[in-house]
Design a protein around this motif. Structure first.
Motif, mmCIF file in Angstrom:
data_model
loop_
_atom_site.group_PDB
_atom_site.id
_atom_site.type_symbol
_atom_site.label_atom_id
_atom_site.label_comp_id
_atom_site.label_asym_id
_atom_site.label_seq_id
_atom_site.Cartn_x
_atom_site.Cartn_y
_atom_site.Cartn_z
ATOM 1 N N GLU A 117 38.382 40.805 20.146
ATOM 2 C CA GLU A 117 38.235 40.938 21.591
ATOM 3 C C GLU A 117 39.601 41.196 22.202
ATOM 4 N N SER A 118 39.674 42.188 23.065
ATOM 5 C CA SER A 118 40.963 42.595 23.620
ATOM 6 C C SER A 118 41.614 41.494 24.444
ATOM 7 N N ILE A 119 40.820 40.642 25.078
ATOM 8 C CA ILE A 119 41.389 39.630 25.966
ATOM 9 C C ILE A 119 42.193 38.594 25.195
ATOM 10 N N ASP A 120 41.910 38.441 23.886
ATOM 11 C CA ASP A 120 42.660 37.497 23.060
ATOM 12 C C ASP A 120 44.026 38.044 22.655
ATOM 13 N N LEU A 121 44.186 39.368 22.703
ATOM 14 C CA LEU A 121 45.395 39.998 22.198
ATOM 15 C C LEU A 121 46.157 40.770 23.264
ATOM 16 N N ALA A 122 45.468 41.306 24.246
ATOM 17 C CA ALA A 122 46.115 42.112 25.288
ATOM 18 C C ALA A 122 45.437 41.865 26.628
ATOM 19 N N PRO A 123 45.636 40.696 27.223
ATOM 20 C CA PRO A 123 44.991 40.397 28.519
ATOM 21 C C PRO A 123 45.709 41.090 29.677
ATOM 22 N N ILE A 124 45.601 42.411 29.727
ATOM 23 C CA ILE A 124 46.278 43.198 30.754
ATOM 24 C C ILE A 124 45.453 43.146 32.043
ATOM 25 N N PRO A 125 46.047 42.741 33.160
ATOM 26 C CA PRO A 125 45.263 42.663 34.407
ATOM 27 C C PRO A 125 44.746 44.027 34.821
ATOM 28 N N GLY A 126 43.510 44.063 35.262
ATOM 29 C CA GLY A 126 42.940 45.297 35.762
ATOM 30 C C GLY A 126 43.349 45.542 37.197
ATOM 31 N N PHE A 127 42.796 46.604 37.773
ATOM 32 C CA PHE A 127 43.117 46.954 39.150
ATOM 33 C C PHE A 127 42.752 45.827 40.106
ATOM 34 N N GLU A 128 41.696 45.089 39.757
ATOM 35 C CA GLU A 128 41.223 43.991 40.604
ATOM 36 C C GLU A 128 41.985 42.703 40.339
ATOM 37 N N GLY A 129 42.773 42.656 39.258
ATOM 38 C CA GLY A 129 43.595 41.489 38.972
ATOM 39 C C GLY A 129 43.146 40.667 37.793
ATOM 40 N N THR A 130 41.901 40.857 37.310
ATOM 41 C CA THR A 130 41.376 40.088 36.190
ATOM 42 C C THR A 130 41.372 40.952 34.935
ATOM 43 N N PRO A 131 41.878 40.429 33.797
ATOM 44 C CA PRO A 131 41.828 41.230 32.568
ATOM 45 C C PRO A 131 40.394 41.533 32.165
ATOM 46 N N MET A 132 40.170 42.733 31.714
ATOM 47 C CA MET A 132 38.853 43.081 31.183
ATOM 48 C C MET A 132 38.781 42.654 29.729
ATOM 49 N N ASN A 133 37.591 42.569 29.188
ATOM 50 C CA ASN A 133 37.402 42.162 27.793
ATOM 51 C C ASN A 133 36.598 43.231 27.070
ATOM 52 N N LEU A 134 37.208 43.810 26.039
ATOM 53 C CA LEU A 134 36.588 44.866 25.257
ATOM 54 C C LEU A 134 36.476 44.420 23.814
ATOM 55 N N GLY B 271 43.182 57.199 47.860
ATOM 56 C CA GLY B 271 44.299 56.373 48.309
ATOM 57 C C GLY B 271 43.927 55.347 49.360
ATOM 58 N N GLN B 272 42.658 54.979 49.431
ATOM 59 C CA GLN B 272 42.225 53.962 50.404
ATOM 60 C C GLN B 272 42.747 52.586 49.992
ATOM 61 N N LEU B 273 43.625 52.028 50.809
ATOM 62 C CA LEU B 273 44.056 50.651 50.558
ATOM 63 C C LEU B 273 42.884 49.715 50.838
ATOM 64 N N SER B 274 42.904 48.562 50.162
ATOM 65 C CA SER B 274 41.744 47.673 50.230
ATOM 66 C C SER B 274 42.194 46.232 50.114
ATOM 67 N N ILE B 275 41.339 45.340 50.597
ATOM 68 C CA ILE B 275 41.606 43.912 50.428
ATOM 69 C C ILE B 275 41.590 43.537 48.956
ATOM 70 N N VAL B 276 40.935 44.368 48.135
ATOM 71 C CA VAL B 276 40.897 44.107 46.689
ATOM 72 C C VAL B 276 42.303 44.119 46.105
ATOM 73 N N GLN B 277 43.200 44.924 46.654
ATOM 74 C CA GLN B 277 44.566 44.943 46.137
ATOM 75 C C GLN B 277 45.283 43.626 46.415
ATOM 76 N N ILE B 278 44.952 42.977 47.518
ATOM 77 C CA ILE B 278 45.549 41.678 47.809
ATOM 78 C C ILE B 278 44.932 40.595 46.930
ATOM 79 N N THR B 279 43.600 40.548 46.864
ATOM 80 C CA THR B 279 42.963 39.533 46.011
ATOM 81 C C THR B 279 43.286 39.774 44.548
ATOM 82 N N GLY B 280 43.378 41.047 44.134
ATOM 83 C CA GLY B 280 43.736 41.339 42.750
ATOM 84 C C GLY B 280 45.137 40.873 42.416
ATOM 85 N N ALA B 281 46.076 41.067 43.341
ATOM 86 C CA ALA B 281 47.442 40.598 43.112
ATOM 87 C C ALA B 281 47.485 39.074 42.995
#
Length: 705
Positions: free
Chosen positions: A68-85, A459-469
């Motif tokens: 599972e990718s989250i065990d080895l490369a927990p890279i945050p997604g655009f929303e801020g939470t790492p995806m799991n592949l 290029g629409q800025l969104s509240i998701v960028q704040i919550t993701g950060a």
């Protein structure tokens, strides 16, 4: 907050982060995914991976690994939470399969849906970690593709940043396993490896090559070997060595054949050309030869395998070399060899030929006849060709920089637009003085914002960028994922700078695609004579506080309850109306259309009273250092013209501008600058009086009474 409560809060936060970054599959679940003849074995202790074995190769050990990718490369997604592949690779580094287990990308949750993401990850099957894998996009691809060493995957329109992060996640997790279990070197630790200069050639004889170190040489005498075996069972076991201490036990020669100066001298011009055709890109060829009593290879040697008694290491890491089965003549002027061969090093081994290489030869002695006691000792040849033979290619740019390179036309267009907007806001009188000129400029710019920045460039800025950060920082990660969306990052940077100069209205009034769409709906409604409703001041104040409450709830949920935040951000219709262009399920479309319809009756209702991103922008606008919207002493005392015409209700009875509510439409600037519309100027003209040619600014009162 009392210390016990703070400690409890911190513990809860850590538990939430741990849960968000832990694998979720069991051995049973994996075994159901891999049917016989494949079998998934229990997870390893030293690495969170499951080996895959095959009934067809019972003695071969693992034929692949799944993880599972989250065990080895927990890279945050655009929303801020790492995806799991779920990633499965074979023992050669090829991808067997990639599957989406869990993801939180807003565009795939309820925008485009997960189907495009699942189709995207299916492209990895059959590809290899040995290849350079990049992602194309609707905005163009700057990397060549379609070769054995370079692969370009089809991206997902409207989700360019997200799929680039998916690619980084797959490659980072896959390479971590390949380096730990498949012997892949880590070239990224020291940058790209050197390449031999094909244009550099000197015709040198064998003696000169030896003298300059272009061919490495190690001589071991009998006496030296006897000293190595002293104190072991092998001491005195070689009668030949005892009889002739000064004689040669072994002469070992090494040459790096990719360099023309060495390769053409050892092989000859014709055979060197044949060798270069046989080598694939990134592969290395080494010439190894021995003379004396010990031979590099013997009659038992199997062609195509590594030399049995000789190993190669670099920087302490083993490097595999295999016989190339390449016939070649003996070099002119060389001594008589008892064995000679050309050996290949594959690209994925990560060998850097310009760095020191260590060739270790194992010497073996046996003592006794019936059950001989075997003793081994080693000697090492350090070999490093001249640095002038090599050139280091430029280090490949990181994936995020590739994303920037692919978007340069969009960035250039938006950069020019931002420059124009800055010039207008710095000197707004000329544009605003003529009402028709201002309307034309504003409508054209807002159309550019809606169509180009919003629907095309995403290029629409969104509240998701704040919550993701917030989610990313809470999880202990950095904000590198923002680099994968260069258009949004450019607008964010400009907006932050604008806070200090003009306040919140620069983004909300000019650069928000949904705000532009709302304004066009309002203009159309006014043209159609739709009744306009101005909310009472008290109601407007209550509603205005509501957007701050929404912002606070979203920030807290992002830090403490990320799953809840994923649902709460849907209060913002930007994804529905702009990101996916209303291509979404009906409840989301109904919400977005309903807000636009409300704006047809109450001017920009969502922007003024509900937008949590607008609330954040207002807080950022507190950084403003200038009261740049000019006023006269007569503004508000008694003139109320601008206040009555301001559709944002951003002007006080006193005439002062409330910058927190101002969207910088410049209507009041135009009235102020136009002597035919400014009431005090008209009044003075009728009385035969003049006013000062330059406006007298007064300090704006941002706080409401």
């Amino acid at each position: 907050m009392p210390p016990p409560i703070r400690r409890l809060f911190a513990l809860l936060l850590l538990l939430l982060c741990a849960c968000a970054q832990a694998g979720e599959l069991t051995l049973d679940a994996l075994q159901r995914r891999f049917q016989p003849p494949l079998h998934v074995q229990p997870q390893l202790d030293d690495l969170p991976v499951w080996p895959i074995t095959s009934e067809l190769e019972p003695e071969a050990g693992p034929v692949g690994y799944v993880f599972e990718s989250i065990d080895l490369a927990p890279i945050p997604g655009f929303e801020g939470t790492p995806m799991n592949l779920l990633v499965a690779i074979d023992r050669k580094g090829g991808f067997i399969d990639v599957e989406v287990l869990r993801q939180h990308e807003p565009v795939f949750l309820s925008g485009l849906g997960e189907a495009p993401l699942r189709e995207f990850v299916q492209q990895y099957a059959g590809k290899s970690l040995k290849q350079e894998i990049t992602v194309s996009s609707a905005y163009g691809n700057t990397r060549a593709g379609g070769s054995e060493t370079r692969v370009v995957l089809d991206g997902v329109t409207k989700a360019t940043a997200s799929v680039r992060i998916v690619n980084q996640t797959v490659l980072a997790a896959g390479l971590a396993v390949a380096r730990a279990k498949l012997g892949f070197a880590d070239p990224g630790a020291r940058g790209p490896t050197a390449r031999a200069r094909a244009d550099l050639y000197e015709r040198l004889d064998f003696a000169t090559l030896l003298k300059r170190g272009l061919i490495g040489h190690l001589r071991v005498t009998h006496a030296q070997a006897e000293k190595l075996f002293a104190g072991t069972d092998g001491e005195g076991a070689d009668e030949g060595a005892l009889a002739e201490p000064g004689g040669t036990l072994v002469d070992l020669y090494v040459g790096y054949l990719n360099a023309p100066t060495v390769g053409r001298a050892v092989l000859g011009d014709a055979r060197y050309g044949d060798l270069m055709k046989k080598l694939e890109d990134g592969q290395h060829a080494l010439w190894l030869a021995t003379a004396g009593r010990v031979a590099l290879i013997d009659d038992q040697f199997v062609p195509g395998t590594p030399p049995p008694a000789l190993s190669l290491t670099q920087s302490g890491l083993p490097v595999e070399m295999r016989d190339l089965v390449f016939e070649h003549p003996a070099p002119d002027g060389a001594p008589a060899f008892n064995a000679s061969g050309v050996f290949r090093v594959y690209a994925q081994a990560g060998l850097d030929p310009a760095r020191p290489m260590q060739f270790t030869l194992t010497l073996t002695r046996a003592k006794g006849m019936m059950l001989p006691r075997i003793t081994h000792q080693t000697v090492t040849l350090d070999y490093r060709p001249e640095a002038a033979l090599f050139v280091y290619p430029p280090e490949p740019p990181p994936e995020w920089l590739v994303a920037w390179a692919g978007r340069w036309p969009d960035l250039l267009a938006i950069g020019l637009a931002l420059t124009l907007l800055s010039a207008v806001l710095a000197r707004p009188d000329w544009v605003a003085r003529d009402a028709r000129r201002l309307a034309l400029f504003r409508n054209v710019f807002l159309a550019f914002t809606l169509v180009f920045i919003g629907w095309y460039a995403q290029g629409q800025l969104s509240i998701v960028q704040i919550t993701g950060a917030i989610k990313t920082l809470t999880a202990g990660q950095n904000l590198a994922s923002f680099l994968y969306d260069p258009v949004s990052l450019l607008i964010i940077a400009f907006t932050v700078v604008s806070f200090f100069v003009w306040g919140r209205g620069t983004f909300c009034g000019w650069l928000c695609p949904f705000g532009a769409l709302q304004e066009f709906v309002a203009l159309a409604a006014q043209k159609l004579r739709v009744p306009q409703m101005r909310l009472p001041r008290g109601v407007a104040r209550v509603l205005d506080r509501g957007r701050y409450a929404l912002l606070a709830a979203l920030v807290l949920s992002a830090a403490l309850a990320p799953r809840l935040a994923e649902s709460m951000v849907e209060v913002e219709p930007f994804k529905t109306a702009i990101t996916v262009g209303f291509d979404r399920s009906w409840p989301y479309v109904a919400w977005a259309v309903g807000l636009l319809a409300t704006g047809a009756f109450s001017y920009k209702f969502f922007c003024r009273f509900l937008c949590p991103l607008g609330a954040a922008m207002t807080l950022g606008g507190k950084l403003r250092r200038l009261d740049w919207l000019t006023r006269r002493a007569e503004c508000g005392q008694p003139c109320q013209t601008c206040r009555h015409r301001c559709q944002y209700d951003a002007i006080e009875r006193s005439g002062a501008i409330r910058y927190d509510d101002c969207f910088q439409c410049l209507d009041c600037v135009g009235i102020h600058a136009d002597p035919q519309r400014c009431a005090p100027v008209l009044l003075y003209m009728k009385k035969g009086r003049t006013v000062a040619p330059f406006p007298v600014p007064v300090r704006a009162a941002d706080a409401r009474p």
